[in-house]
Design a protein around this motif. Structure first.
Motif, PDB file in Angstrom:
ATOM      1  N   UNK A 270     -24.888  -6.396   3.630  1.00  0.00           N
ATOM      2  CA  UNK A 270     -23.457  -6.180   3.787  1.00  0.00           C
ATOM      3  C   UNK A 270     -23.151  -4.861   3.097  1.00  0.00           C
ATOM      4  N   UNK A 271     -22.925  -3.832   3.847  1.00  0.00           N
ATOM      5  CA  UNK A 271     -22.829  -2.489   3.294  1.00  0.00           C
ATOM      6  C   UNK A 271     -21.599  -2.307   2.423  1.00  0.00           C
ATOM      7  N   UNK A 272     -21.680  -1.327   1.558  1.00  0.00           N
ATOM      8  CA  UNK A 272     -20.552  -1.004   0.705  1.00  0.00           C
ATOM      9  C   UNK A 272     -19.393  -0.452   1.539  1.00  0.00           C
ATOM     10  N   UNK A 273     -19.700   0.019   2.705  1.00  0.00           N
ATOM     11  CA  UNK A 273     -18.645   0.456   3.641  1.00  0.00           C
ATOM     12  C   UNK A 273     -17.763  -0.738   4.006  1.00  0.00           C
ATOM     13  N   UNK A 274     -18.410  -1.855   4.360  1.00  0.00           N
ATOM     14  CA  UNK A 274     -17.659  -3.054   4.724  1.00  0.00           C
ATOM     15  C   UNK A 274     -16.903  -3.599   3.512  1.00  0.00           C
ATOM     16  N   UNK A 275     -17.561  -3.579   2.355  1.00  0.00           N
ATOM     17  CA  UNK A 275     -16.907  -4.064   1.143  1.00  0.00           C
ATOM     18  C   UNK A 275     -15.688  -3.202   0.809  1.00  0.00           C
ATOM     19  N   UNK A 276     -15.834  -1.904   0.983  1.00  0.00           N
ATOM     20  CA  UNK A 276     -14.734  -0.990   0.698  1.00  0.00           C
ATOM     21  C   UNK A 276     -13.554  -1.282   1.622  1.00  0.00           C
ATOM     22  N   UNK A 277     -13.836  -1.473   2.921  1.00  0.00           N
ATOM     23  CA  UNK A 277     -12.765  -1.752   3.866  1.00  0.00           C
ATOM     24  C   UNK A 277     -12.080  -3.076   3.544  1.00  0.00           C
ATOM     25  N   UNK A 278     -12.866  -4.077   3.147  1.00  0.00           N
ATOM     26  CA  UNK A 278     -12.289  -5.363   2.785  1.00  0.00           C
ATOM     27  C   UNK A 278     -11.371  -5.222   1.579  1.00  0.00           C
ATOM     28  N   UNK A 279     -11.805  -4.426   0.596  1.00  0.00           N
ATOM     29  CA  UNK A 279     -11.001  -4.220  -0.598  1.00  0.00           C
ATOM     30  C   UNK A 279      -9.709  -3.482  -0.259  1.00  0.00           C
ATOM     31  N   UNK A 280      -9.805  -2.473   0.616  1.00  0.00           N
ATOM     32  CA  UNK A 280      -8.613  -1.751   1.041  1.00  0.00           C
ATOM     33  C   UNK A 280      -7.637  -2.680   1.763  1.00  0.00           C
ATOM     34  N   UNK A 281      -8.185  -3.544   2.632  1.00  0.00           N
ATOM     35  CA  UNK A 281      -7.341  -4.485   3.363  1.00  0.00           C
ATOM     36  C   UNK A 281      -6.666  -5.461   2.410  1.00  0.00           C
ATOM     37  N   UNK A 282      -7.408  -5.916   1.408  1.00  0.00           N
ATOM     38  CA  UNK A 282      -6.839  -6.852   0.423  1.00  0.00           C
ATOM     39  C   UNK A 282      -5.682  -6.200  -0.334  1.00  0.00           C
ATOM     40  N   UNK A 283      -5.862  -4.932  -0.745  1.00  0.00           N
ATOM     41  CA  UNK A 283      -4.818  -4.224  -1.474  1.00  0.00           C
ATOM     42  C   UNK A 283      -3.577  -4.024  -0.608  1.00  0.00           C
ATOM     43  N   UNK A 284      -3.812  -3.683   0.674  1.00  0.00           N
ATOM     44  CA  UNK A 284      -2.685  -3.484   1.588  1.00  0.00           C
ATOM     45  C   UNK A 284      -1.903  -4.788   1.775  1.00  0.00           C
ATOM     46  N   UNK A 285      -2.619  -5.919   1.871  1.00  0.00           N
ATOM     47  CA  UNK A 285      -1.963  -7.201   2.029  1.00  0.00           C
ATOM     48  C   UNK A 285      -1.153  -7.561   0.784  1.00  0.00           C
ATOM     49  N   UNK A 286      -1.717  -7.248  -0.392  1.00  0.00           N
ATOM     50  CA  UNK A 286      -1.002  -7.518  -1.637  1.00  0.00           C
ATOM     51  C   UNK A 286       0.262  -6.665  -1.732  1.00  0.00           C
ATOM     52  N   UNK A 287       0.140  -5.395  -1.337  1.00  0.00           N
ATOM     53  CA  UNK A 287       1.303  -4.512  -1.368  1.00  0.00           C
ATOM     54  C   UNK A 287       2.387  -4.982  -0.398  1.00  0.00           C
ATOM     55  N   UNK A 288       1.957  -5.427   0.791  1.00  0.00           N
ATOM     56  CA  UNK A 288       2.910  -5.934   1.780  1.00  0.00           C
ATOM     57  C   UNK A 288       3.605  -7.187   1.267  1.00  0.00           C
ATOM     58  N   UNK A 289       2.827  -8.085   0.654  1.00  0.00           N
ATOM     59  CA  UNK A 289       3.404  -9.321   0.122  1.00  0.00           C
ATOM     60  C   UNK A 289       4.408  -9.009  -0.983  1.00  0.00           C
ATOM     61  N   UNK A 290       4.068  -8.039  -1.835  1.00  0.00           N
ATOM     62  CA  UNK A 290       4.975  -7.657  -2.921  1.00  0.00           C
ATOM     63  C   UNK A 290       6.256  -7.053  -2.367  1.00  0.00           C
ATOM     64  N   UNK A 291       6.128  -6.231  -1.325  1.00  0.00           N
ATOM     65  CA  UNK A 291       7.303  -5.609  -0.711  1.00  0.00           C
ATOM     66  C   UNK A 291       8.208  -6.653  -0.082  1.00  0.00           C
ATOM     67  N   UNK A 292       7.597  -7.619   0.622  1.00  0.00           N
ATOM     68  CA  UNK A 292       8.378  -8.686   1.250  1.00  0.00           C
ATOM     69  C   UNK A 292       9.087  -9.541   0.204  1.00  0.00           C
ATOM     70  N   UNK A 293       8.397  -9.799  -0.911  1.00  0.00           N
ATOM     71  CA  UNK A 293       8.995 -10.581  -1.985  1.00  0.00           C
ATOM     72  C   UNK A 293      10.188  -9.847  -2.593  1.00  0.00           C
ATOM     73  N   UNK A 294      10.036  -8.522  -2.725  1.00  0.00           N
ATOM     74  CA  UNK A 294      11.122  -7.719  -3.278  1.00  0.00           C
ATOM     75  C   UNK A 294      12.341  -7.761  -2.370  1.00  0.00           C
ATOM     76  N   UNK A 295      12.092  -7.635  -1.056  1.00  0.00           N
ATOM     77  CA  UNK A 295      13.187  -7.697  -0.091  1.00  0.00           C
ATOM     78  C   UNK A 295      13.875  -9.047  -0.146  1.00  0.00           C
ATOM     79  N   UNK A 296      13.080 -10.101  -0.240  1.00  0.00           N
ATOM     80  CA  UNK A 296      13.636 -11.459  -0.288  1.00  0.00           C
ATOM     81  C   UNK A 296      14.503 -11.643  -1.522  1.00  0.00           C
ATOM     82  N   UNK A 297      14.065 -11.117  -2.664  1.00  0.00           N
ATOM     83  CA  UNK A 297      14.838 -11.240  -3.896  1.00  0.00           C
ATOM     84  C   UNK A 297      16.147 -10.472  -3.776  1.00  0.00           C
ATOM     85  N   UNK A 298      16.088  -9.265  -3.202  1.00  0.00           N
ATOM     86  CA  UNK A 298      17.279  -8.454  -3.029  1.00  0.00           C
ATOM     87  C   UNK A 298      18.284  -9.152  -2.110  1.00  0.00           C
TER      88      UNK A 298
END
Length: 325
Positions: free
Chosen positions: A290-318
């Motif tokens: 399992x190449x580090x390329x795939x691991x890197x992409x998975x990590x990037x996707x995880x961070x993007x999902x976390x950022x999206x979830x945080x943004x949605x939570x912020x909107x919901x609170x507002x």
């Protein structure tokens, strides 16, 4: 980066993974290949379906294990379309280059096997000198050089990605300097099968590799023609056939990679003990299951999902605050 010479394979039909509904059950299907859309007129630009099931791969390996290196190379050269050799100009790769040149002399009109060199921009000067000597010795072999995206020199690399990235973010460095250029080479050249210089005697994760295997991520067939040779056998071939080699070998370097992660090997150590010495690491990501390329992409996707979830939570609170007001 663009290849240094136009490949003789550029007019060859590229192959792609396919699902063969007539093949054995999915649990037994390792990989499949086919040409582009078939032509009703029987155009020579389409290839017959090649399905590689696990039993078929086992059968091929049983036959290949009994062959000499020369016969292995003759066999896979005839069997696989879009065959390339990926090399960092280590001893094993140099032996394969020399053997292939002799096979080519038997039929000069046959397509040659082109070379792919991943220039990380951090190779030893001795390695770059060797590349020039190999080109002079084998002038009919096309060499495709791929560098990190957006950089032609180490200075440009560091300006774009940061200094000493190989220390501060080793996995990111592997992806930028090695894995992404390799993936780019595969895509641009239409690589279907690849010769490597890996051998069991090198130790680490390589001690049980077969002659032929299929990369689970890319579907590309990897062939290790010198898999059962020892370091002594490789070195003896180099000497007997006067093959150019890296002068660092004479300074105790048995396996040569980037200057920042390569050191000489002591007596009794594994051949690749000088790579990433002191680290729990034996591969750079190119040959990992399992190449580090795939691991890197998975990590990037995880961070993007976390950022999206945080943004949605912020909107919901507002929105809740606005309703409450």
């Amino acid at each position: 980066m663009a290849s240094t010479q136009m490949s003789s394979f550029t007019s060859s039909p590229a192959v792609r993974p396919v699902v063969d509904t007539k093949s054995p059950p999915a649990t037994d299907l390792e990989s499949g290949y086919a040409s582009g859309a078939s032509s009703a007129s029987g155009s020579t630009t389409s290839l017959p379906l090649i399905s590689l099931t696990k039993p078929h791969i086992r059968h091929l390996n049983q036959q290949l294990e009994r062959m000499s290196v020369q016969d292995r190379l003759r066999f896979v050269k005839a069997l696989f379309p879009n065959l390339y050799q990926s090399t960092a100009f280590g001893l094993s790769g140099l032996v394969a280059i020399d053997v292939l040149s002799k096979i080519q002399s038997e039929d000069p009109e046959a397509p040659s096997v082109d070379l792919i060199f991943l220039d990380t921009l951090y190779h030893f000067n001795e390695t770059y000198d060797l590349v020039d000597r190999v080109r002079a010795r084998y002038p009919n072999v096309n060499l495709h050089v791929y560098k990190p995206s957006g950089a032609e020199t180490a200075a440009e690399f560091e300006e774009r990605y940061g200094e000493k990235l190989y220390d501060t973010a080793a996995e990111l460095y592997d992806w930028i300097a090695k894995v992404e250029p390799q993936q780019r080479a595969y895509a641009e050249l239409g690589v279907a099968a690849e010769l490597t210089g890996r051998r069991r005697s090198q130790g680490g994760q390589r001690d049980k590799i077969p002659v032929l295997e299929v990369d689970e991520e890319t579907g590309i067939v990897k062939i290790n023609p010198l898999v059962d040779w020892s370091f002594a056998q490789v070195r003896n071939y180099i000497a007997e056939h006067n093959v150019p080699y890296n002068v660092l070998l004479d300074q105790g370097y048995k396996s040569v990679g980037d200057w920042h992660s390569t050191s000489p090997v002591k007596e009794g150590e594994d051949e690749r003990a000088g790579r990433w010495k002191g680290q729990a690491k034996t591969e750079c990501g190119i040959h990992n299951k399992k190449s580090r390329y795939a691991q890197f992409l998975e990590e990037q996707q995880r961070k993007e999902q976390e950022q999206l979830a945080a943004a949605l939570q912020k909107v919901e609170i507002e929105q809740r605050v606005e309703v409450a007001a």
